[in-house]
Scaffold this active site. Structure first.
Site: not given
Ligand code: PAF
Length: 269
Positions: A25-26, A29-30, A32, A140, A167
Site C-alpha cells: 500500500m506504499g 519501508h525496509e 517492504h 508481521k 524487519v
Molecule cells: O499488507 C498490506 O500492505 C496489504 O494488506 C496488502 C497485502 C498490500 C493488500 O492490500
C-alpha cells in the site's frame, strides 16, 4: 522501472518467468524493501504494486489519512532495480464480489471484522490478473499471510505464497507504515513490545500459557499500552494449543497514543 497504470497495460506485458509480485500500500519501508530484494535475488523479474485498498479499512480507520509517499517509493524501487510498478486506477476495488476468508474470526479479525475480507478480495483480483509465480508477504501480518496461503491452496491458484521475516527498527519495533504516526522517542519506547513477546516465548518453557499471558499483559499495560489482544495459540490454525501443536504463535496488538501496532513471534516445538 516501467510504471503501469491500467489493467489493460498490465495485460500486454510479457513477464520473464519465473516472476514475483510484491503487493503493497506504499509508504515503503525496509520491511517492504526486504521483499523486493528477495524477489530480485530469486526471480527473473519483479512487479510491485502500490494501492491503498479501501476495502480493507473499517469506517473509523485511517484510509483517508494513510501515508502517501509515491515519489520516494518510486525512487526506492528504482534503487533496487524493480522491473515494474503497478499503480491501479482508483476504481480497481469497485464492483468486486467480497471473498470471506477462513481464520478471520480471531486476532485482528475481532476488532477489524471486515479487514481480511477486503485484503483477500483485492489479493484475489491481483493474483488472477497478474498470475505471478510467487507473491511475497511479511510475517508481521501473520494472520494475513496464513489466510492468503489457505485461500490459494483451496482455490488451487498457481502462485506460491512466500512469507518473509519481520524487519525491525533498532529499538525492536516491527517496521510498519503506521510507525510514522509516532515520534522518535515513542518508537524507541514501543521496542518493548518485542522484548515482551520474546520474554513470553522464553517463559513458555517453564510456565503455563495463562500465566505467560497475564504477565505479558501486565507488563505492557504498565508501560502505557492498551491491549487489543495478546494470544498464545497454534500457529498452524490460530486455535487453542493442543498436544498436536508443533508451532506456537505469540501474537499481540496494542494501541499506543491512538496508533495500533501489531507484532508476533513463532516458537517451534
Ligand atoms: O499488507 C498490506 O500492505 C496489504 O494488506 C496488502 C497485502 C498490500 C493488500 O492490500
Amino acid at each position: 522501472m516501467q510504471i503501469i497504470k491500467s489493467c489493460s497495460a498490465l495485460n500486454s506485458i510479457n513477464f520473464q518467468k519465473p516472476f514475483a509480485f510484491v503487493p503493497t500500500m506504499g509508504n515503503l519501508h525496509e520491511g517492504h524493501l526486504s521483499l523486493v530484494k528477495f524477489a530480485k535475488e530469486n526471480y527473473s523479474e519483479v512487479i510491485t504494486s502500490i494501492f491503498v485498498n479501501p476495502l480493507q479499512f473499517g469506517k473509523n480507520e485511517d484510509f483517508a489519512s494513510y501515508p502517501k509517499t509515491l515519489d520516494k517509493d518510486i525512487q526506492l524501487l528504482e534503487d533496487l532495480d524493480c522491473n515494474y510498478l503497478f499503480l491501479p486506477e482508483p476504481n480497481f476495488a469497485e464492483n468486486l464480489e467480497v471473498i470471506k476468508p477462513n481464520f478471520s474470526d480471531v486476532l485482528c479479525g475481532l476488532s477489524r471484522p471486515t479487514h481480511f475480507d477486503g485484503v483477500l478480495t483485492i489479493i484475489d483480483k491481483f493474483l488472477r490478473l497478474i498470475k505471478p509465480n510467487a507473491c511475497l508477504f511479511g510475517l508481521k501480518d501473520y494472520q494475513q499471510q496464513l489466510i492468503i496461503k489457505d485461500y490459494v491452496n483451496k482455490k488451487k491458484l498457481r502462485t506460491e505464497i512466500i512469507s518473509l521475516p519481520i524487519v525491525r527498527e533498532n529499538s525492536g519495533l516491527a517496521m510498519s507504515s503506521r510507525n510514522n504516526y509516532l515520534s522518535k522517542d515513542d518508537r524507541e519506547h514501543c521496542g518493548i513490545i518485542y522484548s515482551c513477546i520474546q520474554n513470553a516465548a522464553e517463559s513458555l518453557k517453564t510456565s503455563p500459557v495463562k500465566i505467560v499471558i497475564e504477565k505479558a499483559t501486565d507488563f505492557l499495560e504498565n508501560a502505557g499500552f492498551e491491549i487489543d489482544y495478546l494470544e498464545v495459540i497454534d500457529a498452524n490454525n490460530l486455535s487453542l494449543i493442543t498436544k498436536k501443536t508443533n508451532k506456537i504463535l505469540i501474537a499481540v496488538a496494542v494501541i499506543y497514543k491512538k496508533v495500533r501496532l501489531i507484532d508476533n513471534i513463532i516458537v517451534s516445538l
